[in-house]
Design an enzyme around this catalytic site. Structure first.
Site, mmCIF file in Angstrom:
data_model
loop_
_atom_site.group_PDB
_atom_site.id
_atom_site.type_symbol
_atom_site.label_atom_id
_atom_site.label_comp_id
_atom_site.label_asym_id
_atom_site.label_seq_id
_atom_site.Cartn_x
_atom_site.Cartn_y
_atom_site.Cartn_z
ATOM 1 N N ASN A 111 23.444 69.931 97.072
ATOM 2 C CA ASN A 111 24.532 70.407 96.046
ATOM 3 C C ASN A 111 25.514 69.247 95.710
ATOM 4 O O ASN A 111 25.837 68.623 96.662
ATOM 5 C CB ASN A 111 25.096 71.795 96.917
ATOM 6 N N HIS A 113 29.607 69.195 94.660
ATOM 7 C CA HIS A 113 30.653 69.714 94.710
ATOM 8 C C HIS A 113 31.788 68.777 94.260
ATOM 9 O O HIS A 113 31.967 67.592 94.820
ATOM 10 C CB HIS A 113 31.051 70.230 95.949
ATOM 11 N N GLU A 178 30.309 62.362 89.130
ATOM 12 C CA GLU A 178 29.554 63.167 89.542
ATOM 13 C C GLU A 178 28.011 62.999 89.316
ATOM 14 O O GLU A 178 27.026 62.771 89.546
ATOM 15 C CB GLU A 178 29.709 64.867 89.429
HETATM 16 C C1 GAR Z 1 30.410 70.566 88.214
HETATM 17 O O1 GAR Z 1 31.678 70.096 88.349
HETATM 18 C C2 GAR Z 1 30.122 70.816 89.801
HETATM 19 O O2 GAR Z 1 30.532 70.021 90.832
HETATM 20 C C3 GAR Z 1 30.491 72.230 90.003
HETATM 21 O O3 GAR Z 1 30.442 72.908 88.939
HETATM 22 C C4 GAR Z 1 30.489 71.898 87.891
HETATM 23 C C5 GAR Z 1 29.214 72.296 86.863
HETATM 24 O O4 GAR Z 1 29.178 71.359 85.774
HETATM 25 N N1 GAR Z 1 30.127 72.980 91.305
HETATM 26 C C6 GAR Z 1 30.807 73.651 91.982
HETATM 27 O O5 GAR Z 1 31.964 73.692 91.709
HETATM 28 C C7 GAR Z 1 30.076 74.202 93.158
HETATM 29 N N2 GAR Z 1 31.011 74.694 94.246
HETATM 30 P P1 GAR Z 1 27.642 71.146 85.061
HETATM 31 O O6 GAR Z 1 27.054 72.437 84.842
HETATM 32 O O7 GAR Z 1 28.193 70.629 83.843
HETATM 33 O O8 GAR Z 1 26.881 70.320 85.779
#
Ligand code: GAR
Length: 204
Positions: A111, A113, A178
């Site tokens: 995952n 985060h 990310e």
């Molecule tokens: C990302 O920032 C990811 O890290 C976060 O959701 C976003 C998804 O963006 N995930 C969480 O918060 C999980 N707890 P994306 O759909 O553009 O990849």
């Protein structure tokens, strides 16, 4: 070949970064078999289609826990993404996997985060970081265990928090990191360069 199933709920920018890395051969020995969304409106579905990756929509329709995850399991079997040959990448997947599912895919689920775990798990990690007043936050790739954002940490990337940051500006800078971190983590797993001992993931 490491077979990926990428699970999403929304925008899909991390999904895009993974698919782009495969397409441009920065990630080799890895195949994206299927993108599964629990939300029919997720922007990531169009991204998967653009990259010619199979998509599946699995809406919860009242199902929770293992009853939902059983359906997820059938989809993974349909695309032969198995614990023996596959990796499940959660990329903005906003559901908690049941312990039974996690057990089946032990150390085969990762995952991303948007904080430096164990700080700020759960929702709105960037807002939590700003409200706490930390000077550094970042992002984490971790293996998924039965808890929430609590599995063994694989990679982390720090990002400075600026005095004038809003949730939006901080999220944007973290997101840029990310997009680099996820393909790197998958590469390490594909190359079998990660050894896990308890809470410690080591590079070999
Ligand atoms: C990302 O920032 C990811 O890290 C976060 O959701 C976003 C998804 O963006 N995930 C969480 O918060 C999980 N707890 P994306 O759909 O553009 O990849």
């Amino acid at each position: 070949m490491l077979r990926l199933a990428i699970l999403i709920s929304g925008r899909g920018s991390n999904l895009r970064s993974i698919l782009q890395a495969i397409k441009t051969r920065r990630l080799v020995g890895v195949e994206a078999r299927v993108v599964i969304s629990n939300n029919a409106q997720a922007g990531g579905i169009a991204i998967a289609k653009k990259f010619n990756v199979a998509t599946e929509i699995l809406t919860p329709s009242g199902l929770g826990g293992w009853s939902f995850d059983k359906k997820l399991l059938s989809l993974l079997e349909k695309y032969t993404v198995l614990p023996s040959n596959g990796l499940i990448c959660l990329a903005g997947y906003m559901r908690i996997l049941s312990p039974k599912f996690v057990e089946r895919y032990k150390m085969r689920i990762v995952n991303i985060h948007p904080s430096l775990l164990p700080s700020f798990p759960g929702l709105h990690a960037q807002k939590q970081a700003l409200e706490y007043g930390v000077k550094v936050s970042g992002c984490t790739i971790h293996f998924v265990n039965e808890g929430v954002d609590s599995g063994t940490i694989l990679l982390q990337q720090p990002v400075r928090v600026m005095d004038r940051d809003s949730e939006e500006t901080l999220s944007k800078r973290i997101l840029a990191q990310e997009h680099k971190l996820y393909p790197r983590a998958i590469k390490l797993i594909a190359e079998k360069r990660i050894e896990v001992k308890g809470r410690k993931a080591m590079l070999i």
